[in-house]
Design a protein around this motif. Structure first.
Motif, PDB file in Angstrom:
ATOM      1  N   THR A 149       0.853  -1.195   0.000  1.00  0.00           N
ATOM      2  CA  THR A 149       0.000   0.000   0.000  1.00  0.00           C
ATOM      3  C   THR A 149       0.889   1.246   0.000  1.00  0.00           C
ATOM      4  N   PRO A 150       1.701   1.416  -1.050  1.00  0.00           N
ATOM      5  CA  PRO A 150       2.655   2.527  -1.021  1.00  0.00           C
ATOM      6  C   PRO A 150       1.968   3.886  -1.056  1.00  0.00           C
ATOM      7  N   ASP A 151       2.654   4.870  -0.470  1.00  0.00           N
ATOM      8  CA  ASP A 151       2.176   6.252  -0.556  1.00  0.00           C
ATOM      9  C   ASP A 151       2.178   6.655  -2.036  1.00  0.00           C
ATOM     10  N   GLU A 152       1.291   7.559  -2.377  1.00  0.00           N
ATOM     11  CA  GLU A 152       1.163   8.094  -3.753  1.00  0.00           C
ATOM     12  C   GLU A 152       0.628   7.073  -4.757  1.00  0.00           C
ATOM     13  N   VAL A 210       3.526  12.141   4.647  1.00  0.00           N
ATOM     14  CA  VAL A 210       2.720  11.305   3.733  1.00  0.00           C
ATOM     15  C   VAL A 210       2.168  12.227   2.638  1.00  0.00           C
ATOM     16  N   LYS A 211       2.405  11.848   1.393  1.00  0.00           N
ATOM     17  CA  LYS A 211       1.938  12.734   0.304  1.00  0.00           C
ATOM     18  C   LYS A 211       0.467  12.428  -0.041  1.00  0.00           C
ATOM     19  N   GLY A 212       0.072  11.202   0.188  1.00  0.00           N
ATOM     20  CA  GLY A 212      -1.333  10.855  -0.044  1.00  0.00           C
ATOM     21  C   GLY A 212      -1.553  10.230  -1.398  1.00  0.00           C
ATOM     22  N   CYS A 213      -2.546   9.339  -1.476  1.00  0.00           N
ATOM     23  CA  CYS A 213      -2.831   8.723  -2.767  1.00  0.00           C
ATOM     24  C   CYS A 213      -3.667   9.685  -3.610  1.00  0.00           C
TER      25      CYS A 213
END
Ligand SMILES: Cc1cc2nc3c(=O)[nH]c(=O)nc-3n(C[C@H](O)[C@H](O)[C@H](O)COP(=O)(O)OP(=O)(O)OC[C@H]3O[C@@H](n4cnc5c(N)ncnc54)[C@H](O)[C@@H]3O)c2cc1C
Length: 450
Positions: A149-152, A210-213
């Motif tokens: 579940t990677p960031d972005e 966290v940059k967020g998806c």
């Protein structure tokens, strides 16, 4: 059960629609075999509704159990139509009074760009297996595919199910980031709102890095199917619905901190080292329901993972005739499968993933309220009771029509009923179901199921 049960109906799928249909038929004195592919019969409730809906899941399990325990219902677990039982043979030769397909929509709609099928699990993941994994990943006995579940991560979608996917990603990323700082938190705390959870631990969410998806949607934010106008809506009602959708999306973003780009159409894959490394997307021009790519607007969106969440359709079953993505049902109040006599459909299998339609059972206001609570953006105590009322009501209506139709047919001779019962008992034995429903459920429920 009435008199001697001279009718025998098979229902494929034991979840909401299948169990509602089974109950109605049994209440009419009709014997019902419920053929379910999994050990447990809860369908989308267990494997599609994210596991933070603890109360809702428990309630729905109880309701499904109560229906499947009715006298006259024969539950047949671990038996898949199309794999363990041949569809044509089952419908034509076994001798049931009718067959009701209630097997839901478990196939993700194809991403729709050339070559996508080659890259499944190589940088491209579909929503149904992803949520299945999320719901079961912490069970010791889980041995299915595991997902990162990677960031972005880039999510293609726009409907409620894609908001679930985005939430999973955000909860996982913030939990990881907080744990890396030595802060103990969990899904339940974060699901109530990421900024609030961070505040409770005295941390600024932005400081976690966290940059967020990113969720991309092909039409406008105001078109996202998060709320629906009533049938024959006036222009004012349409405008109001558009405002509601935008408000829902804004609240969800405030609580879960994901990013959105609307009017983005996937036109191709970026492939590097044998993996999907992002998508090529074009901006779209919206005219009514149409979203046309604007020539020359194509851009690259790079991402460590792409999740496609653009709808679920029925699984292809060997021997079942298809028209496009769906089985060939007639377009009637009681959908009949055109390829065999006395085969009907109820639930998601007919139209794909249930639309959140404003039905006779729910007013628009109630529907919006339920969806807000479902998304986690409603005020106050979460109460989702009645969320499945429209799906249940429709399945009940259709099952009643089948029951009435079946009872106008000549009854099955007792020897045929006995032969069918014997075949059903054979299937139960084969599945290891040798006692009663409650003992079976107790036996097959993982002790650490969340
Ligand atoms: C907020 C929200 C609101 C909603 N509102 C509505 C609404 O208003 N109206 C609506 O209709 N829906 C609505 N839904 C959708 C709802 O999820 C579904 O209607 C319902 O859960 C579907 O139930 P089902 O029994 O048709 O399908 P499923 O839950 O998918 O059950 C199908 C069952 O069949 C089994 N199965 C599949 N294939 C086979 C096979 N080959 N052999 C044997 N067994 C098989 C599966 O294992 C499963 O147990 C809503 C959902 C949400 C999240």
């Amino acid at each position: 059960m009435a008199e001697n049960g001279q009718y025998f109906v098979a229902v494929i799928g034991g979840a909401i629609s299948g169990s509602v249909a089974a109950e109605i038929l049994a209440d009419h004195g009709i014997r019902v075999a419920v053929i379910e592919q999994n050990k447990r019969p809860y369908g989308k409730i267990e494997d599609g509704l994210p596991r933070w809906h603890v109360e809702q899941r428990k309630q729905e399990y109880g309701r499904i159990d109560a229906r499947l325990k009715k006298p006259g219902v024969y539950f047949v677990p671990s038996t898949k139509l199309g794999r363990d039982v041949d569809f044509q043979d089952f419908c034509r030769n076994w001798g049931f009074s009718a067959v009701i397909l209630a097997n839901g929509a478990w196939r993700d709609r194809d991403l729709g760009v050339p070559g996508a099928a080659e890259f499944v699990d190589k940088g491209l993941v579909y929503q149904n297996p992803f949520i299945y994994w999320y719901n079961h990943k912490n069970e010791k006995s889980y041995d299915g595919p595991r997902y990162e579940t990677p960031d972005e991560t880039l999510v293609v979608g726009g409907g409620l199910a894609s908001i679930d996917v985005v939430k999973v990603l955000q909860l996982e990323n913030y939990e990881r980031a907080m744990k890396a700082r030595g802060i103990q938190t969990d899904m339940h705390e974060l699901e109530k709102g990421i900024p609030a959870a961070c505040k409770a631990h005295g941390i600024n969410p932005q400081s976690l890095g966290v940059k967020g998806c990113l969720l991309i949607y092909r039409r406008r934010e105001a078109d996202m199917p998060l709320a629906q106008p009533p049938d024959n809506a006036t222009p004012e009602q349409v405008a109001k619905t558009e405002q509601v959708r935008q408000k829902m999306l804004r609240l969800a973003r405030d609580k879960y901190l994901f990013r959105v780009q609307d009017r983005r159409l996937t036109t191709g894959l970026i492939v590097e080292n044998g993996r999907v490394a992002g998508l090529r997307v074009a901006e779209t021009k919206i005219e009514g329901r149409k979203a046309e790519p604007i020539p020359g607007s194509e851009k690259e969106l790079r991402a460590p993972l792409v999740i496609s969440s653009i709808g679920s359709v029925p699984e292809v079953l060997p021997g079942v005739a298809m028209k496009g993505e769906y089985y060939t049902f007639t377009d009637e109040d009681l959908p009949r499968y055109t390829g065999a006599e006395r085969v009907f459909g109820v639930g998601n299998v007919v139209t794909g993933q249930g639309n959140i339609r404003v039905s006779l059972v729910h007013s628009q206001k109630v529907t919006n309220h339920l969806i807000e609570h479902y998304m986690g953006i409603g005020d106050g105590k979460r109460n989702l009771s009645g969320m499945y009322a429209p799906a249940e009501a429709r399945a009940a209506e259709r099952a009643k029509a089948v029951a009435d139709g079946v009872q106008s047919l000549p009854a099955l001779p007792p020897a045929e009923v006995a032969a069918l019962e014997q075949r059903i008992r054979g299937l139960q034995q084969r599945a290891g179901y040798t006692s009663d429903y409650d003992s079976w459920i107790a036996k097959v429920t993982p002790p650490d199921l969340e």
